[in-house]
Design an enzyme around this catalytic site. Structure first.
Site, PDB file in Angstrom:
ATOM      1  CE1 TYR A 306      -1.825  -2.306   3.953  1.00 41.53           C
ATOM      2  CE2 TYR A 306       0.281  -1.247   4.385  1.00 41.53           C
ATOM      3  CZ  TYR A 306      -0.725  -2.122   4.758  1.00 41.53           C
ATOM      4  OH  TYR A 306      -0.638  -2.792   5.934  1.00 41.53           O
ATOM      5  CB  CYS A 332      11.686 -13.600  -9.255  1.00 44.37           C
ATOM      6  SG  CYS A 332      13.397 -14.113  -9.293  1.00 44.37           S
TER       7      CYS A 332
END
Ligand SMILES: *Cc1c(COP(=O)(O)O)cnc(C)c1O
Length: 402
Positions: A306, A332
């Site tokens: 967020y 990744c």
């Protein structure tokens, strides 16, 4: 104020326990609790630490030692709280969208319960009637909190029973003879404006005449702490003063004495936490340099989840010349901790520390990319104690059937 943990101490801890490493400063937790107590002195108030911010059993035990009580989001958190030694009457369970079975389990533990759906409230009434006092979590239709993802009380939020359903609530309370002890709201996280709490309180005060057995008004958590430099948190002394005044006026007007509860999470543990990472590699970026650290969204997801801001300090080279970095992880995925952040020159091998890493940091960590979760250390009275060892391969295999 409790002195912050110094750079030298953090470096020593990183050298001793390895990185990435979470470090928590116990004295800072106690200090936060005492600030609450002093702001609300003279009020009939109880504080329940929202355990979901950080549940390490040592933290729970420490919080219990301070005298604070505990709020749980799941029955498992309630079981951890019992394991930490909290008495059932000091445990509150405020769930959302849980099964009725889980609520029954909470009931069997003898803890306080706030129910957030009409259907579970009905089932609770049918099963327990007047025998087990309960709280109702309402959705007050108030927009509050740092951003939409952490706003929980607005008219489009999944949390709580909508105020529009009040008539249904009253009917089923009557029908099933429920003992409504508590009215609860929790409108969001990072609420700076004190008046939002007063607004919520006024909504609940208006409802009190409809609930003759009411004993408690629970205003939830959501106190803001500063994350960015120069930012200010919720003015807790002002909040204490206004809440006390409001309850006094209400008592004088109605003759009803009510207790007030709060459920602070971030306020209690955000600032006690430091997350130490090590720079693995430097790489050129377009307008900056990538500083790739030995961690990622698997250990601290708030920036990616967020958009949260965490101050980052280069404790290995605090006097270095300022340069601009994108601090990124080793997962990744594009796991960017900070973009265009000016830091004292970063070199491979330097330790970068994230501040405000106590609340919702380790707690949201995962094993993604089959990486180990970090170790956790608690510093109390100047002494460091390992409170969670770093994972090893067997932790990744635990529970899997071969
Ligand atoms: C998460 C939560 C809290 C704590 O919120 P903070 O912003 O960390 O203070 C309190 N009450 C309930 C019901 C919650 O879900």
């Amino acid at each position: 104020m409790a002195a912050a943990i110094s750079h030298e101490q953090l470096i020593a801890l990183a050298n001793e326990f390895g990185t990435p490493l979470y470090v928590y400063h116990a004295d800072r937790i106690q200090e936060q609790y005492h600030k609450l107590l002093s702001a609300f002195e003279g009020a009939d108030v109880r504080f329940f630490y929202a355990a979901k911010a950080l549940t390490n059993i040592n933290i729970l035990r420490y919080i219990k030692e301070t005298g604070c009580q505990v709020d749980c989001s799941s029955v498992n958190e309630a079981k951890l709280a019992l394991h930490a030694g909290f008495a059932p009457e000091h445990i509150l369970y405020t769930s959302n969208n849980v099964s009725f079975d889980e609520i029954c389990e909470a009931q069997s533990l003898g803890i306080h319960i706030n129910i957030d759906s009409l259907s579970n409230l009905r089932k609770f009434g049918q099963k327990f009637g007047h025998a087990y006092p309960v709280g109702i979590r309402l959705r007050p239709n108030i927009m509050a909190g740092g951003n939409l993802k952490i706003s929980t009380g607005h008219a489009d939020s999944k949390f709580g029973i909508p105020l529009e359903n009040l008539q249904e609530v009253l009917e089923l309370v009557k029908e099933t003879n429920l003992f409504i002890r508590t009215l609860h709201i929790h409108t969001g996280s990072e609420i700076k404006d004190v008046d939002i709490f007063i607004k919520g309180l006024d909504v609940l005060f208006d409802l009190v005449p409809r609930f003759p057995e009411l004993e408690v008004i629970d205003l939830g958590g959501g106190f803001k702490v500063p994350y960015q430099p120069g930012e200010e948190g919720t003015d807790i002394p002002a909040l204490g003063k206004k809440i006390k005044e409001a309850f006094t006026v209400f008592r004088e007007k109605t003759g009803r004495h009510l207790q007030v509860w709060f459920e602070p999470g971030k306020y209690m543990v955000s600032e006690c936490g430091y997350f130490i990472t090590k720079v693995n590699v430097l790489k050129p970026a377009v307008n900056a340099v990538f500083a790739g650290v030995d961690s990622g969204l698997n250990h601290l997801i708030r920036p990616m989840f967020y958009g949260s801001y965490h101050v980052i300090e280069n404790i290995s080279n605090p006097q270095g010349a300022p340069r601009v970095y994108n601090v990124v992880g080793n997962i990744c995925e594009t796991d960017t901790f900070a973009e265009n952040r000016t830091l004292p020159e970063v070199r491979e091998g330097d330790y970068l520390v994230f501040l405000n890493a106590g609340a919702y940091c380790f707690e949201m960590s995962s094993h993604y990319n089959s990486r180990f979760k970090p170790a956790e250390v608690l510093v109390k009275d100047g002494n460091a104690k390992l409170i969670r060892k770093r994972d090893e391969l067997s932790d990744l295999l635990r529970g899997q059937m071969e």
